[in-house]
Design a protein around this motif. Structure first.
Motif, PDB file in Angstrom:
ATOM      1  N   LYS A 289      17.782  37.974  38.215  1.00 16.87           N
ATOM      2  CA  LYS A 289      18.286  36.821  38.647  1.00 16.87           C
ATOM      3  C   LYS A 289      18.914  35.996  37.263  1.00 16.87           C
ATOM      4  CE  LYS A 289      14.924  35.646  42.334  1.00 16.87           C
ATOM      5  NZ  LYS A 289      13.845  34.665  42.724  1.00 16.87           N
ATOM      6  N   ALA A 290      18.462  36.114  36.296  1.00 14.39           N
ATOM      7  CA  ALA A 290      18.932  35.438  35.144  1.00 14.39           C
ATOM      8  C   ALA A 290      20.277  36.095  34.818  1.00 14.39           C
ATOM      9  CB  ALA A 290      18.158  35.418  33.896  1.00 14.39           C
ATOM     10  N   SER A 291      20.863  37.344  35.152  1.00 18.16           N
ATOM     11  CA  SER A 291      21.949  37.768  34.646  1.00 18.16           C
ATOM     12  C   SER A 291      23.151  37.210  35.132  1.00 18.16           C
ATOM     13  CB  SER A 291      22.081  39.450  34.988  1.00 18.16           C
ATOM     14  OG  SER A 291      21.964  39.628  36.475  1.00 18.16           O
ATOM     15  N   LEU A 292      24.318  37.738  34.562  1.00 19.23           N
ATOM     16  CA  LEU A 292      25.584  37.266  34.816  1.00 19.23           C
ATOM     17  C   LEU A 292      26.082  38.415  35.941  1.00 19.23           C
ATOM     18  CD1 LEU A 292      28.605  35.946  34.764  1.00 19.23           C
ATOM     19  CD2 LEU A 292      28.987  37.632  32.890  1.00 19.23           C
ATOM     20  N   ALA A 293      25.717  39.609  35.693  1.00 26.88           N
ATOM     21  CA  ALA A 293      26.025  40.517  36.594  1.00 26.88           C
ATOM     22  C   ALA A 293      25.462  42.065  36.210  1.00 26.88           C
ATOM     23  CB  ALA A 293      27.614  41.090  36.527  1.00 26.88           C
ATOM     24  N   ASP A 329      33.076  48.887  48.848  1.00 27.95           N
ATOM     25  CA  ASP A 329      33.844  47.579  48.390  1.00 27.95           C
ATOM     26  C   ASP A 329      32.853  46.551  47.814  1.00 27.95           C
ATOM     27  OD1 ASP A 329      33.175  46.620  50.807  1.00 27.95           O
ATOM     28  OD2 ASP A 329      35.360  45.868  51.402  1.00 27.95           O
ATOM     29  N   ALA A 330      31.648  46.788  47.803  1.00 26.88           N
ATOM     30  CA  ALA A 330      30.738  45.664  47.286  1.00 26.88           C
ATOM     31  C   ALA A 330      30.442  46.144  45.874  1.00 26.88           C
ATOM     32  CB  ALA A 330      29.338  45.967  48.214  1.00 26.88           C
ATOM     33  N   ALA A 331      31.473  46.440  45.053  1.00 26.59           N
ATOM     34  CA  ALA A 331      31.241  46.625  43.636  1.00 26.59           C
ATOM     35  C   ALA A 331      32.594  46.687  42.969  1.00 26.59           C
ATOM     36  CB  ALA A 331      30.768  47.833  43.201  1.00 26.59           C
ATOM     37  N   ILE A 332      32.593  46.084  41.567  1.00 25.77           N
ATOM     38  CA  ILE A 332      33.810  46.239  40.863  1.00 25.77           C
ATOM     39  C   ILE A 332      33.596  47.851  40.295  1.00 25.77           C
ATOM     40  CG2 ILE A 332      35.190  45.742  38.722  1.00 25.77           C
ATOM     41  CD1 ILE A 332      35.494  43.669  40.974  1.00 25.77           C
ATOM     42  N   LEU A 333      34.582  48.732  40.793  1.00 23.73           N
ATOM     43  CA  LEU A 333      34.680  50.230  40.087  1.00 23.73           C
ATOM     44  C   LEU A 333      35.276  50.464  39.324  1.00 23.73           C
ATOM     45  CD1 LEU A 333      35.018  51.763  43.849  1.00 23.73           C
ATOM     46  CD2 LEU A 333      32.761  51.405  42.580  1.00 23.73           C
ATOM     47  N   LYS A 344      37.695  45.905  31.399  1.00 22.07           N
ATOM     48  CA  LYS A 344      38.377  45.188  32.278  1.00 22.07           C
ATOM     49  C   LYS A 344      37.501  44.740  33.317  1.00 22.07           C
ATOM     50  CE  LYS A 344      42.298  45.464  35.186  1.00 22.07           C
ATOM     51  NZ  LYS A 344      43.485  46.339  35.562  1.00 22.07           N
ATOM     52  N   ALA A 345      36.513  45.739  33.788  1.00 24.53           N
ATOM     53  CA  ALA A 345      35.517  45.411  34.992  1.00 24.53           C
ATOM     54  C   ALA A 345      34.741  44.081  34.556  1.00 24.53           C
ATOM     55  CB  ALA A 345      34.677  46.312  35.511  1.00 24.53           C
ATOM     56  N   MET A 346      34.151  44.407  33.586  1.00 22.31           N
ATOM     57  CA  MET A 346      33.129  43.203  32.897  1.00 22.31           C
ATOM     58  C   MET A 346      33.746  41.852  32.812  1.00 22.31           C
ATOM     59  SD  MET A 346      31.249  45.559  30.416  1.00 22.31           S
ATOM     60  CE  MET A 346      30.080  44.546  29.514  1.00 22.31           C
ATOM     61  N   THR A 347      35.121  41.705  32.468  1.00 26.48           N
ATOM     62  CA  THR A 347      35.957  40.517  32.368  1.00 26.48           C
ATOM     63  C   THR A 347      35.963  39.831  33.701  1.00 26.48           C
ATOM     64  OG1 THR A 347      37.063  41.412  30.343  1.00 26.48           O
ATOM     65  CG2 THR A 347      37.974  39.459  31.468  1.00 26.48           C
ATOM     66  N   SER A 348      36.364  40.937  34.674  1.00 25.39           N
ATOM     67  CA  SER A 348      36.597  40.419  36.242  1.00 25.39           C
ATOM     68  C   SER A 348      35.503  39.444  36.707  1.00 25.39           C
ATOM     69  CB  SER A 348      37.027  41.525  36.829  1.00 25.39           C
ATOM     70  OG  SER A 348      36.000  42.392  37.235  1.00 25.39           O
ATOM     71  N   VAL A 349      34.318  40.073  36.228  1.00 26.86           N
ATOM     72  CA  VAL A 349      33.249  38.901  37.085  1.00 26.86           C
ATOM     73  C   VAL A 349      32.868  37.751  36.403  1.00 26.86           C
ATOM     74  CG1 VAL A 349      31.920  41.121  37.900  1.00 26.86           C
ATOM     75  CG2 VAL A 349      31.313  40.261  35.640  1.00 26.86           C
TER      76      VAL A 349
END
Length: 408
Positions: A289-293, A329-333, A344-349
């Protein structure tokens, strides 16, 4: 009919343990009012954990003959010994005495090979030794051969084989010659402890671990295949681009933690990485819950539990692209071999629009998986009904021969 359910692992096993608890709860509910069930475990701590979930369990210990029977196929001498003496192990004798007709093993184990009379249901969560044999945890010290021998000898004899996905069902069928009709693809579920109202509050959790909200979270034991290193490399790239974020790792050491610690120092990430170790189950929900992603660069699959837990708590998921069948499609792959791709994926969220889309798609994916689970549960109860009917064909009261009354 009476079904024995066997839990051999303990809580430090991580996700596999939680899935085993879910499987117990599911089988008990399916059989309620129709078939008797009894849960066995050789671990005292499991009795307490199961009681906390409202499940009663019986403690047992494996005996010498159980071990001989389980390993007899690996030794011509042991195999001859077992065939000549026809000894039942303490474990099987206990289940026969309790009136059990079918044994449900919650994980891949050679204990099923110790059974001389009772039929069993086998559980396989992955074929990682075949999918990724380069990793030490499925290769060194003849681990590959041990897994391969277990599956070759145990799967064809099983009444049913339970796996986590259609992908794994196809692999079991093609690699070990198992009829698809004998395999049930039963999806994973979030940890049963997520339902526990005693979970720690977020504010208390942040104080306890001296962390702040908004971190990337990876709940995983420190195995090489979990690919923690790629997250560290991605963090370096983020820092070089003036994005100074933190990642929180929770999980026990499976032999790779010292390597990860050395890389944290080498990369200068002491202020960007929090190593919490193995944390209590009551803390996991609030850590999500406390996380960004949630970031999961694992190589092993075909499915995993953290994606389900991330979706259930409304957290965006970053996931290995070769496992996309699990998440749709429920994740940034991203490519788990590429730190650049992960960064790049970590930046997108960091974009709230992308996060909202991922959360909505996560809810849709959870509903899709729940439909698969309902269909699989219906197939499982149909198979149990068929087994019960077939038991009418033989005398189930004849269990042990007169010469086999020892307490070995």
């Amino acid at each position: 009919m009476k079904i024995a359910i066997v839990l051999e692992s303990n809580i430090t096993s991580g996700g596999g343990y939680n899935q085993a608890l879910n499987a117990i709860d599911q089988m008990l509910k399916l059989c309620k009012g129709k078939y008797e069930t009894i849960v066995y475990t050789p671990i005292n701590e499991n009795i307490v954990n199961l009681n906390n979930l409202g499940i009663k369990a019986s403690l047992f210990k494996f005996g010498f003959i159980d071990k001989v029977n389980a390993n007899s196929l690996n030794s011509s001498l042991l195999s001859l010994f077992q065939r000549k003496l026809k000894l039942y192990g303490r474990f099987e004798k206990k289940m026969l005495k309790d009136g059990c007709d079918l044994v449900y093993f919650l994980e891949a184990t050679n204990r099923c090979l110790s059974l001389r009379k009772l039929n069993y249901i086998n559980t396989i969560w992955d074929l990682a030794h075949r999918d990724s044999p380069e990793f030490p945890e499925v290769r060194i010290d003849r681990k590959f051969e041990a897994r391969e021998n277990l599956y070759k000898n145990s799967l064809p004899k099983a009444f049913l084989v339970i796996v986590d996905s259609k992908t794994l069902a196809k692999r079991c069928s093609s690699r070990y010659g198992i009829d698809v009709d004998k395999i049930i693809d039963m999806p994973f579920s979030p940890s049963p402890f997520f339902k526990d109202e005693c979970n720690i509050e977020i504010k208390d959790l942040l104080i306890k671990y001296s962390i702040e909200e908004g971190y990337y979270y990876y709940p995983a034991q420190f195995w090489p295949h979990k690919n923690h290193i790629r997250i560290l490399q991605a963090l370096v790239l983020l820092k070089n681009n003036k994005i100074n974020k933190k990642v929180v790792f929770s999980g026990g050491d499976k032999g790779n933690l010292s390597y990860i610690k050395s890389k944290i120092l080498e990369f200068g990430l002491e202020n960007n990485v929090e190593l919490l170790g193995f944390v209590p189950s009551s803390h996991i929900k609030s850590l999500y819950k406390a996380s960004l992603a949630v970031v999961m660069p694992t190589y092993f699959g075909p499915t995993n539990i953290p994606p389900l837990e991330a979706w259930s708590l409304g957290k965006p998921l970053i996931y290995s692209s070769h496992l996309k069948e699990n998440v749709g499609d429920a994740a940034i792959l991203f490519n788990p071999d590429s730190a650049e791709d992960l960064a790049k994926a970590m930046t997108s969220v960091l974009d709230p629009i992308i996060v909202n889309k991922l959360v909505n798609k996560g809810n849709i994916r959870l509903n899709e998986i729940e439909l698969i689970r309902r269909n699989s549960k219906a197939k499982l109860i149909d198979k149990l009904d068929a087994f019960s009917m077939r038991m009418d064909c033989w005398n189930c009261t004849v269990h042990l021969t007169n010469h086999n009354n020892s307490k070995l």
